[in-house]
Design a protein around this motif. Sequence first.
Motif, mmCIF file in Angstrom:
data_model
loop_
_atom_site.group_PDB
_atom_site.id
_atom_site.type_symbol
_atom_site.label_atom_id
_atom_site.label_comp_id
_atom_site.label_asym_id
_atom_site.label_seq_id
_atom_site.Cartn_x
_atom_site.Cartn_y
_atom_site.Cartn_z
ATOM 1 N N LEU A 109 0.837 -1.205 0.000
ATOM 2 C CA LEU A 109 0.000 0.000 0.000
ATOM 3 C C LEU A 109 0.869 1.251 0.000
ATOM 4 O O LEU A 109 0.581 2.226 -0.700
ATOM 5 C CB LEU A 109 -0.942 -0.003 1.202
ATOM 6 C CG LEU A 109 -2.059 -1.038 1.165
ATOM 7 C CD1 LEU A 109 -2.795 -1.086 2.504
ATOM 8 C CD2 LEU A 109 -3.019 -0.760 0.034
ATOM 9 N N LEU A 110 1.941 1.232 0.781
ATOM 10 C CA LEU A 110 2.874 2.356 0.782
ATOM 11 C C LEU A 110 3.546 2.487 -0.585
ATOM 12 O O LEU A 110 3.748 3.595 -1.090
ATOM 13 C CB LEU A 110 3.910 2.174 1.886
ATOM 14 C CG LEU A 110 4.866 3.330 2.116
ATOM 15 C CD1 LEU A 110 4.108 4.598 2.507
ATOM 16 C CD2 LEU A 110 5.879 2.970 3.186
ATOM 17 N N ALA A 111 3.856 1.348 -1.197
ATOM 18 C CA ALA A 111 4.492 1.357 -2.518
ATOM 19 C C ALA A 111 3.584 1.989 -3.570
ATOM 20 O O ALA A 111 4.039 2.812 -4.369
ATOM 21 C CB ALA A 111 4.874 -0.074 -2.931
ATOM 22 N N VAL A 112 2.293 1.625 -3.574
ATOM 23 C CA VAL A 112 1.411 2.215 -4.594
ATOM 24 C C VAL A 112 1.167 3.692 -4.323
ATOM 25 O O VAL A 112 0.949 4.461 -5.256
ATOM 26 C CB VAL A 112 0.079 1.446 -4.781
ATOM 27 C CG1 VAL A 112 0.310 0.057 -5.312
ATOM 28 C CG2 VAL A 112 -0.776 1.449 -3.548
ATOM 29 N N ALA A 113 1.233 4.098 -3.058
ATOM 30 C CA ALA A 113 1.135 5.533 -2.769
ATOM 31 C C ALA A 113 2.326 6.264 -3.380
ATOM 32 O O ALA A 113 2.182 7.336 -3.972
ATOM 33 C CB ALA A 113 1.056 5.778 -1.270
ATOM 34 N N ALA A 114 3.510 5.673 -3.247
ATOM 35 C CA ALA A 114 4.707 6.282 -3.841
ATOM 36 C C ALA A 114 4.594 6.326 -5.359
ATOM 37 O O ALA A 114 4.932 7.332 -5.998
ATOM 38 C CB ALA A 114 5.950 5.503 -3.419
#
Length: 157
Positions: A109-114
Motif C-alpha cells: 500500500l505504501l508502494a502504490v502511494a509512492a
Amino acid sequence: MESVLTELNLMQGLVAAFVLSGLIGWERESRNRSAGLRTHILVGVSAALFIVLGENLVTNFAKQDDQVRFDMIGILGAVVSGVSFLGAGAIFSSQRGEGAKGLTTAASLLAVAAVGMTCGLHLYVLATGATLLYLVTLGPLGLLMGAKKGSGPTEED
C-alpha cells in the motif's frame, strides 16, 4: 475549453497511477491478500490526485500573494502518514504467537502511494520502473525466498 484541456492533461497522472497501482493490486489480489486490486488502485490514484491538487494550488495561487506559502513536501508527508495508517490496519498479530501478518500488504500500500505520487508529478518512467521493481519483489523474489525456506511463498503477507 483551455481549462478542460488542462484538466485532461492532469488526468494523465491519475490514469498512469490507476494502471500501475492496478498491476500491484492484481498481484496482491491473485494471492488472496486482504488488500487487493481495488484498494491498491484507490490508494495509488488518491496519492496522485493529492499531488496534482497540491501542484495546481501552488501554480494558481502562489503568484497572487507573497504571504501565501505552499509546502509540497508537507503534502507528500501527509499522503505517507495517511497510507501508513491504512497499512497499520492491514497488520495484525497472530493469536498463536507466530508474529505479525500483513506486513507485505501494508508495504505494498505504501508502494502504490509512492507510485501514485510519482505519477502525479508526471514522472512516468520512474513510476513504471518502481512498479516493475515492486512486482519483482512481490513475485519472483517472494517465490525464491519461499523456495529457499522450503515452504513455498512466504506467509508474512
